[in-house]
Design an enzyme around this catalytic site. Structure first.
Site, PDB file in Angstrom:
ATOM      1  N   ASP A  98      -7.995  -4.546  -0.686  1.00 26.39           N
ATOM      2  CA  ASP A  98      -8.456  -4.884  -2.024  1.00 26.39           C
ATOM      3  C   ASP A  98      -8.263  -6.355  -2.335  1.00 26.39           C
ATOM      4  O   ASP A  98      -8.949  -6.928  -3.183  1.00 26.39           O
ATOM      5  CB  ASP A  98      -7.706  -4.039  -3.058  1.00 26.39           C
ATOM      6  CG  ASP A  98      -7.897  -2.557  -2.829  1.00 26.39           C
ATOM      7  OD1 ASP A  98      -9.052  -2.128  -2.751  1.00 26.39           O
ATOM      8  OD2 ASP A  98      -6.898  -1.832  -2.703  1.00 26.39           O
ATOM      9  N   HIS A 147       0.850  -1.191   0.000  1.00 24.86           N
ATOM     10  CA  HIS A 147       0.000   0.000   0.000  1.00 24.86           C
ATOM     11  C   HIS A 147       0.881   1.235   0.000  1.00 24.86           C
ATOM     12  O   HIS A 147       1.974   1.227   0.562  1.00 24.86           O
ATOM     13  CB  HIS A 147      -0.909   0.002   1.238  1.00 24.86           C
ATOM     14  CG  HIS A 147      -2.043   0.972   1.156  1.00 24.86           C
ATOM     15  ND1 HIS A 147      -1.908   2.295   1.519  1.00 24.86           N
ATOM     16  CD2 HIS A 147      -3.332   0.812   0.746  1.00 24.86           C
ATOM     17  CE1 HIS A 147      -3.072   2.908   1.330  1.00 24.86           C
ATOM     18  NE2 HIS A 147      -3.947   2.036   0.870  1.00 24.86           N
TER      19      HIS A 147
END
Length: 429
Positions: free
Chosen positions: A364, A306
């Site tokens: 995700d 991320h």
């Protein structure tokens, strides 16, 4: 709070700038007078080291894997509360009392209807239009229907706009989905909770009775909470930048949706699902792990790592649990993608290559599997993200409007083009 001074030396001359400390997190050097004092700008592509505002909404510690809304951890909010409670917290700064929660829920519920003329607005799009294209257009058009909530200088109108956006976004999103599959629109039902109402508007049909599965409603509610706000990301910064010009709130949210549509921002869960489908089975994982480690191979593991989190994304832990609950309820624990996801997660958490680089599974990685199991096509994944993030956008917009120090956004640049030159007649070029 200012308690330190940073000194910049330029051409032998020193300049002092105040260092401001927040409640938690890194200190910030206030360089707002830099150009006036030195004649210089700073260069920070992507604004990765630049704070654009003061905010009391959300705090992220990427190193610790921590996400707080108004001081409350995302884990507690997702496990103990519901989405509308999180909405109230973001908008007003505190968790609601029982009476406040009931009044807020009622106010949101009775704004879920869209102006009837808007139902015909959807038919102006081609049948194969992407649902996000419809979202951008319809949300932007809200300002042409609700003139009584576009005056940004009126606190009452700002609040009405906030309630309307949170309330109407599920209806808009569900209708975008219904239009894309050729089914009739389903109107909101006020005796259902927020997430159940949304699922019904997406999956009910007039010819049959529809009962919302409470496990699915809970999963949807958690997904909304986990996506509600995430500090100054690209779409939130877009909303704030648009709002700094004085644009109406509906236009600002439409701008945020457009930004979220970008695959590098809102499309990551769809990309992660596509990657799992490409891998296909557990026995092919070693091949793809090797490719991910090969600098000369363009393949990348999607759903890992991320921009902010250098530790395990706290939202991913909750999403993982939610994924299992949904699949177990469906009886689809034999989903071929789940073993692939679990083995990839195990490797990412144990393999030194991934651990050293902080490439942990993010939200995700799991949300795509969950949304697919709930019945949503991949084209709707980013729409659901936009629905959930609306409360964050509107809270950030509202905070910006009420900040007496806010100014119209105006980033600077390092010009690298031609130096001044004279115009030549076309015959001499």
């Amino acid at each position: 709070m200012t308690d330190k001074i940073a000194t910049l030396t330029l051409d032998g001359k020193s300049y002092e700038f105040p260092v401001k400390s927040g409640t938690i997190g890194p200190d910030t050097i206030d360089i707002s007078t830099l150009y006036k004092d030195t004649g210089c700008f700073t260069l920070d592509p992507g604004f990765t080291s630049t704070a654009s505002c003061d905010s009391e909404l959300t705090y992220i510690d990427g190193g610790k894997g921590e996400l707080l809304h108004r001081g409350y951890s995302i884990e507690e909010l997702a496990e103990k509360g519901d989405f509308l409670e999180t909405c109230y917290l973001l908008l007003f700064g505190e968790l609601p009392t029982q009476q406040q929660k009931e009044e807020f829920t009622t106010s949101v519920t009775y704004h879920t209807m869209l102006h009837e003329q808007m139902s015909r607005f959807f038919t102006g799009f081609r049948r194969d239009a992407h649902p996000m294209a419809i979202m951008v257009g319809v949300v932007g058009a809200l300002s042409s229907f609700y003139h009584d909530s576009t005056d940004i200088n009126d606190p009452k109108q700002r609040m009405i706009a906030s309630y309307r956006m949170i309330a109407k976004m599920p209806t808009i999103a569900a209708w975008a989905y219904k239009y894309s599959i050729g089914q009739p629109f389903i109107y909101p039902k006020n005796d259902l909770d927020y997430s159940s109402n949304f699922l019904r508007m997406c999956f009910a049909v007039p010819a049959e009775e529809y009962e919302v599965n409470p496990v699915f409603a809970k999963a949807m509610d958690r997904i909304f909470i986990l996506h509600a706000d995430h500090e100054q990301n690209a779409s939130t910064s877009t909303v704030r930048l648009a709002g700094s010009s004085g644009a109406n709130p509906f236009a600002c949210i439409a701008a945020g949706i457009a930004c979220l549509w970008g695959p590098a921002h809102g499309g990551a869960n769809e990309a992660a699902l596509s990657m799992l489908s490409e891998i296909g089975s557990v026995d092919r994982i070693p091949e793809y792990i090797a490719r991910a480690k090969d600098k000369n191979d363009p393949f990348r593991l999607m759903g890992f790592g991320h921009r902010v989190y250098k530790n395990y994304d706290p939202r991913a832990k909750i999403m993982r649990q939610t994924t299992h609950e949904v699949l177990e309820q469906l009886g689809k624990t034999d989903d071929p993608l789940l073993p692939v996801a679990m083995e990839l997660e195990r490797i990412a958490l144990e393999d030194e290559y991934f651990v050293k680089r902080g490439l942990y599974p993010n939200i995700d990685f799991y949300s795509g599997i969950t949304l697919r199991a709930l019945g949503f096509p991949t084209s709707m994944f980013t729409v659901l993200f936009a629905l959930a993030r609306t409360v964050g956008w509107i809270s950030q917009w509202k905070e910006m409007i009420e900040d007496p120090n806010q100014r119209i956004g105006r980033p600077r640049q390092l010009y690298q083009g031609p130096a001044p030159r004279s115009y030549k007649p076309i015959s001499e070029r």
